[in-house]
Design an enzyme around this catalytic site. Structure first.
Site, PDB file in Angstrom:
ATOM      1  CB  SER B  55      -0.887   0.058   1.252  1.00 37.27           C
ATOM      2  OG  SER B  55      -2.040  -0.726   1.104  1.00 37.27           O
ATOM      3  CD  GLU B  62       1.074  19.221  -9.158  1.00 32.91           C
ATOM      4  OE1 GLU B  62       1.382  18.202  -8.510  1.00 32.91           O
ATOM      5  OE2 GLU B  62       1.893  19.924  -9.778  1.00 32.91           O
ATOM      6  CB  SER B  63      -4.687  15.942  -5.562  1.00 33.90           C
ATOM      7  OG  SER B  63      -5.485  17.133  -5.493  1.00 33.90           O
ATOM      8  CG  HIS B  68      -4.653   0.423  -1.214  1.00 34.98           C
ATOM      9  ND1 HIS B  68      -3.899   0.775  -0.123  1.00 34.98           N
ATOM     10  CD2 HIS B  68      -5.405   1.509  -1.501  1.00 34.98           C
ATOM     11  CE1 HIS B  68      -4.204   2.006   0.245  1.00 34.98           C
ATOM     12  NE2 HIS B  68      -5.118   2.477  -0.572  1.00 34.98           N
ATOM     13  CB  CYS B  83      -5.522  20.109  -8.624  1.00 32.74           C
ATOM     14  SG  CYS B  83      -6.700  19.346  -7.490  1.00 32.74           S
TER      15      CYS B  83
END
Lengths: 137, 137
Positions: B55, B62-63, B68, B83
């Protein structure tokens, strides 16, 4: 329909801009949200942007939570994604909406990791809802 | 419709289980995916589970990107959320599908952070698609 996990894609509007700018506050809220959802925290990483805004993720034994905030817009984009029957990502979502004083939240819930007979995995959107926080937390 | 960001929720099936188990390989793939999407990496965190599975998240200016993996199911659940007009999360998604040798991918694309006139923010699902990797990467 057996799914490995539930993922809530969430937009929180009308939040407290001071709370959205507070790096420690956001991180503490997210860690608390993970615990409230009965998830196990592996690691959390949070950053504060200049002049404002916080981004962060909490990696769980059961997937992850994430947040990105725009204090100047009183807006936060959040994800609550957990696996296993022992977790409930909605508890994390409602906790975040409450701590950030969101006036409105829009959520789309996915079931992810649905195994088909041919061994491929799919997801489905189970619901999209817009709610006033007063009704949800 | 102006949105702050684009988020791809992605299930990859029929992946190479060795690649899905390789902590360093997955992390390197995710960092490369972020760069390929023209995003700026702030931090990456990855964990390997016992007996198997990885994970991790890459926090971007930008985010974020996340993964996983379930090697025993040849399955990975991924998110590519960026973004700004300078980024393209689809480039990251296609890179991941290629490196993990996914035979099939299911994607749902969101536009997130769409501001309404009353100052609230919404998201919309723009498309859900299932594709063989040969057609997409």
């Amino acid at each position: 329909m057996k799914a490995l996990g539930t993922h809530i894609v969430c937009e929180l509007s009308g939040c407290d801009p001071v709370a959205l700018s507070d790096l420690d506050g956001v991180q503490n809220m997210m860690i608390a949200a993970a615990r409230i959802a009965h998830a196990t925290i592996l690691e959390s990483s949070f950053h504060r942007f200049e002049p404002q805004g916080v981004s962060g993720t909490v990696i769980l034994a059961e997937s992850h939570l994430s947040i990105h905030t725009w204090p100047e817009k009183k807006y936060a984009a959040m994800d609550f994604y957990t696996c296993g029957d022992h977790t409930d990502p909605w508890l994390a979502c409602l906790h975040a909406a409450k701590v950030l004083s969101a006036k409105r939240m829009l959520t789309t819930e996915f079931k992810r990791g649905i195994e088909a007979k041919n061994g491929t995995f799919t997801h489905v959107v189970t619901a999209t809802e817009a709610k006033d926080r007063q009704r949800t937390a």
